[in-house]
Design a protein around this motif. Structure first.
Motif, PDB file in Angstrom:
ATOM      1  N   ALA A   1       0.839  -1.205   0.000  1.00 14.82           N
ATOM      2  CA  ALA A   1       0.000   0.000   0.000  1.00 14.82           C
ATOM      3  C   ALA A   1       0.870   1.250   0.000  1.00 14.82           C
ATOM      4  O   ALA A   1       0.599   2.197  -0.744  1.00 14.82           O
ATOM      5  CB  ALA A   1      -0.931  -0.006   1.200  1.00 14.82           C
ATOM      6  N   LEU A   2       1.910   1.267   0.808  1.00 15.81           N
ATOM      7  CA  LEU A   2       2.800   2.423   0.859  1.00 15.81           C
ATOM      8  C   LEU A   2       3.520   2.601  -0.469  1.00 15.81           C
ATOM      9  O   LEU A   2       3.635   3.721  -0.977  1.00 15.81           O
ATOM     10  CB  LEU A   2       3.798   2.286   2.010  1.00 15.81           C
ATOM     11  CG  LEU A   2       4.793   3.437   2.174  1.00 15.81           C
ATOM     12  CD1 LEU A   2       4.071   4.777   2.336  1.00 15.81           C
ATOM     13  CD2 LEU A   2       5.714   3.176   3.366  1.00 15.81           C
ATOM     14  N   GLU A   3       4.012   1.527  -1.052  1.00 20.17           N
ATOM     15  CA  GLU A   3       4.693   1.635  -2.345  1.00 20.17           C
ATOM     16  C   GLU A   3       3.748   2.150  -3.426  1.00 20.17           C
ATOM     17  O   GLU A   3       4.146   2.923  -4.298  1.00 20.17           O
ATOM     18  CB  GLU A   3       5.317   0.297  -2.728  1.00 20.17           C
ATOM     19  CG  GLU A   3       6.554  -0.002  -1.895  1.00 20.17           C
ATOM     20  CD  GLU A   3       7.204  -1.345  -2.200  1.00 20.17           C
ATOM     21  OE1 GLU A   3       6.610  -2.167  -2.919  1.00 20.17           O
ATOM     22  OE2 GLU A   3       8.319  -1.547  -1.696  1.00 20.17           O
ATOM     23  N   THR A   4       2.478   1.761  -3.370  1.00 22.43           N
ATOM     24  CA  THR A   4       1.486   2.258  -4.320  1.00 22.43           C
ATOM     25  C   THR A   4       1.308   3.764  -4.153  1.00 22.43           C
ATOM     26  O   THR A   4       1.293   4.515  -5.137  1.00 22.43           O
ATOM     27  CB  THR A   4       0.135   1.537  -4.119  1.00 22.43           C
ATOM     28  OG1 THR A   4       0.343   0.135  -4.315  1.00 22.43           O
ATOM     29  CG2 THR A   4      -0.915   2.042  -5.083  1.00 22.43           C
ATOM     30  N   ILE A   5       1.185   4.220  -2.917  1.00 21.55           N
ATOM     31  CA  ILE A   5       1.033   5.650  -2.643  1.00 21.55           C
ATOM     32  C   ILE A   5       2.268   6.414  -3.103  1.00 21.55           C
ATOM     33  O   ILE A   5       2.155   7.473  -3.733  1.00 21.55           O
ATOM     34  CB  ILE A   5       0.764   5.886  -1.145  1.00 21.55           C
ATOM     35  CG1 ILE A   5      -0.626   5.366  -0.780  1.00 21.55           C
ATOM     36  CG2 ILE A   5       0.902   7.363  -0.778  1.00 21.55           C
ATOM     37  CD1 ILE A   5      -0.877   5.279   0.704  1.00 21.55           C
ATOM     38  N   LEU A   6       3.443   5.903  -2.810  1.00 23.77           N
ATOM     39  CA  LEU A   6       4.678   6.567  -3.212  1.00 23.77           C
ATOM     40  C   LEU A   6       4.785   6.649  -4.734  1.00 23.77           C
ATOM     41  O   LEU A   6       5.176   7.685  -5.279  1.00 23.77           O
ATOM     42  CB  LEU A   6       5.897   5.837  -2.628  1.00 23.77           C
ATOM     43  CG  LEU A   6       6.026   5.885  -1.106  1.00 23.77           C
ATOM     44  CD1 LEU A   6       7.121   4.931  -0.634  1.00 23.77           C
ATOM     45  CD2 LEU A   6       6.290   7.305  -0.627  1.00 23.77           C
ATOM     46  N   ALA A   7       4.401   5.586  -5.426  1.00 29.18           N
ATOM     47  CA  ALA A   7       4.437   5.584  -6.891  1.00 29.18           C
ATOM     48  C   ALA A   7       3.447   6.602  -7.460  1.00 29.18           C
ATOM     49  O   ALA A   7       3.774   7.331  -8.401  1.00 29.18           O
ATOM     50  CB  ALA A   7       4.140   4.188  -7.425  1.00 29.18           C
ATOM     51  N   ARG A   8       2.235   6.655  -6.893  1.00 28.67           N
ATOM     52  CA  ARG A   8       1.242   7.639  -7.360  1.00 28.67           C
ATOM     53  C   ARG A   8       1.726   9.065  -7.150  1.00 28.67           C
ATOM     54  O   ARG A   8       1.405   9.958  -7.927  1.00 28.67           O
ATOM     55  CB  ARG A   8      -0.088   7.446  -6.634  1.00 28.67           C
ATOM     56  CG  ARG A   8      -0.973   6.424  -7.273  1.00 28.67           C
ATOM     57  CD  ARG A   8      -2.389   6.525  -6.752  1.00 28.67           C
ATOM     58  NE  ARG A   8      -2.424   6.627  -5.300  1.00 28.67           N
ATOM     59  CZ  ARG A   8      -3.211   5.933  -4.511  1.00 28.67           C
ATOM     60  NH1 ARG A   8      -4.086   5.098  -5.014  1.00 28.67           N
ATOM     61  NH2 ARG A   8      -3.166   6.076  -3.214  1.00 28.67           N
TER      62      ARG A   8
ATOM     63  N   GLY B   1       4.727   9.925  -7.419  1.00 25.09           N
ATOM     64  CA  GLY B   1       5.890  10.130  -8.276  1.00 25.09           C
ATOM     65  C   GLY B   1       7.219  10.015  -7.572  1.00 25.09           C
ATOM     66  O   GLY B   1       8.237  10.479  -8.076  1.00 25.09           O
ATOM     67  N   LEU B   2       7.229   9.379  -6.404  1.00 24.54           N
ATOM     68  CA  LEU B   2       8.472   9.224  -5.652  1.00 24.54           C
ATOM     69  C   LEU B   2       9.106   7.876  -5.992  1.00 24.54           C
ATOM     70  O   LEU B   2       8.484   6.839  -5.831  1.00 24.54           O
ATOM     71  CB  LEU B   2       8.204   9.318  -4.149  1.00 24.54           C
ATOM     72  CG  LEU B   2       7.647  10.646  -3.671  1.00 24.54           C
ATOM     73  CD1 LEU B   2       7.262  10.564  -2.202  1.00 24.54           C
ATOM     74  CD2 LEU B   2       8.653  11.750  -3.894  1.00 24.54           C
ATOM     75  N   ARG B   3      10.334   7.907  -6.433  1.00 25.65           N
ATOM     76  CA  ARG B   3      11.044   6.681  -6.765  1.00 25.65           C
ATOM     77  C   ARG B   3      11.884   6.246  -5.560  1.00 25.65           C
ATOM     78  O   ARG B   3      13.068   6.559  -5.456  1.00 25.65           O
ATOM     79  CB  ARG B   3      11.924   6.901  -7.989  1.00 25.65           C
ATOM     80  CG  ARG B   3      11.123   7.073  -9.258  1.00 25.65           C
ATOM     81  CD  ARG B   3      12.032   7.221 -10.431  1.00 25.65           C
ATOM     82  NE  ARG B   3      12.798   8.441 -10.298  1.00 25.65           N
ATOM     83  CZ  ARG B   3      12.863   9.388 -11.204  1.00 25.65           C
ATOM     84  NH1 ARG B   3      12.246   9.233 -12.343  1.00 25.65           N
ATOM     85  NH2 ARG B   3      13.565  10.467 -11.009  1.00 25.65           N
ATOM     86  N   VAL B   4      11.197   5.561  -4.655  1.00 25.97           N
ATOM     87  CA  VAL B   4      11.828   5.105  -3.421  1.00 25.97           C
ATOM     88  C   VAL B   4      11.037   3.892  -2.937  1.00 25.97           C
ATOM     89  O   VAL B   4       9.826   3.827  -3.134  1.00 25.97           O
ATOM     90  CB  VAL B   4      11.848   6.255  -2.375  1.00 25.97           C
ATOM     91  CG1 VAL B   4      10.462   6.708  -2.016  1.00 25.97           C
ATOM     92  CG2 VAL B   4      12.632   5.892  -1.139  1.00 25.97           C
ATOM     93  N   THR B   5      11.735   2.944  -2.337  1.00 26.85           N
ATOM     94  CA  THR B   5      11.021   1.792  -1.790  1.00 26.85           C
ATOM     95  C   THR B   5      10.343   2.202  -0.490  1.00 26.85           C
ATOM     96  O   THR B   5      10.691   3.219   0.126  1.00 26.85           O
ATOM     97  CB  THR B   5      11.971   0.610  -1.500  1.00 26.85           C
ATOM     98  OG1 THR B   5      12.835   0.978  -0.413  1.00 26.85           O
ATOM     99  CG2 THR B   5      12.776   0.220  -2.726  1.00 26.85           C
ATOM    100  N   ALA B   6       9.389   1.398  -0.058  1.00 26.10           N
ATOM    101  CA  ALA B   6       8.685   1.680   1.190  1.00 26.10           C
ATOM    102  C   ALA B   6       9.671   1.711   2.354  1.00 26.10           C
ATOM    103  O   ALA B   6       9.597   2.593   3.218  1.00 26.10           O
ATOM    104  CB  ALA B   6       7.598   0.637   1.430  1.00 26.10           C
TER     105      ALA B   6
END
Length: 194
Positions: A4-11, A13-18
């Motif tokens: 869920a966190l990785e999905t939010i970060l991707a939306r 536009g942040l290129r970082v792992t959870a």
């Protein structure tokens, strides 16, 4: 939670792992805040009374209240994670990395030392250049304000800057060809009591 966190970060536009992001948040929290204590402990009895008369609540947070510092910690983590290195900034605008360092030294770009080198807030750049009018805006900004305060100003809609019939952020205003002098005048008041 990680997915869920990785999905939010991707939306966002942040290129970082959870895990990397959570590590940034933990680091920001450690640097920015102290453990929650009784806010009234910082004041004398007379000061507490005066603040209470003015309507300020100095009671500690209840266990079911969200700590208002959490937003600042998250914003600091995002600012830090999205900042560009000198090499990334140079590549983006098509100059040698030494030119970026000169611009930082001359106050034509702002940044901070972190992760073994300079970090430059991404709001200063368009897709392939620096933000139009950036030098004028930076010249008007108070030098004593933290990078997060400046980033928040540049990326938050301001009632004094409108495109069409809607307020826009200074960054949007400049990208649309708006007056850099107008943004610099607004920026000069950052940190000044209203």
């Amino acid at each position: 939670m990680t997915v869920a966190l990785e999905t939010i970060l991707a939306r966002a536009g942040l290129r970082v792992t959870a895990n990397e992001f959570l590590s940034l948040v933990e680091d920001a929290a450690k640097r920015l805040i102290t453990p929650q204590v009784d806010p009234s402990a910082h004041f004398t009895t007379a000061e507490r009374e005066a603040l209470a008369e003015a309507g300020l609540d100095l009671a500690p947070l209840a266990t079911d209240e969200t700590d208002p510092r959490a937003r600042t910690v998250a914003e600091q983590a995002v600012l830090r994670d999205t900042a560009l290195s000198v090499n990334q900034a140079a590549e983006r605008i098509g100059v040698d990395s030494s030119r970026i360092r000169h611009r930082i030294g001359d106050g034509r770009l702002i940044g901070w030392k972190d992760r073994g080198g300079w970090r430059l807030p991404a709001w200063q750049f368009s897709d392939d250049d620096v933000l139009p009018g950036l030098e004028t805006v930076l010249a008007g900004m108070p030098q004593d304000q933290p990078a997060l305060v400046l980033a928040k100003f540049m990326t938050t809609a301001q009632d004094d800057l409108e495109l069409g019939d809607r307020p826009v952020s200074p960054r949007e205003w400049l990208l649309a060809g708006g007056s850099a002098r107008r943004v610099a005048d607004l920026a000069s008041a950052i940190g000044t009591p209203a």
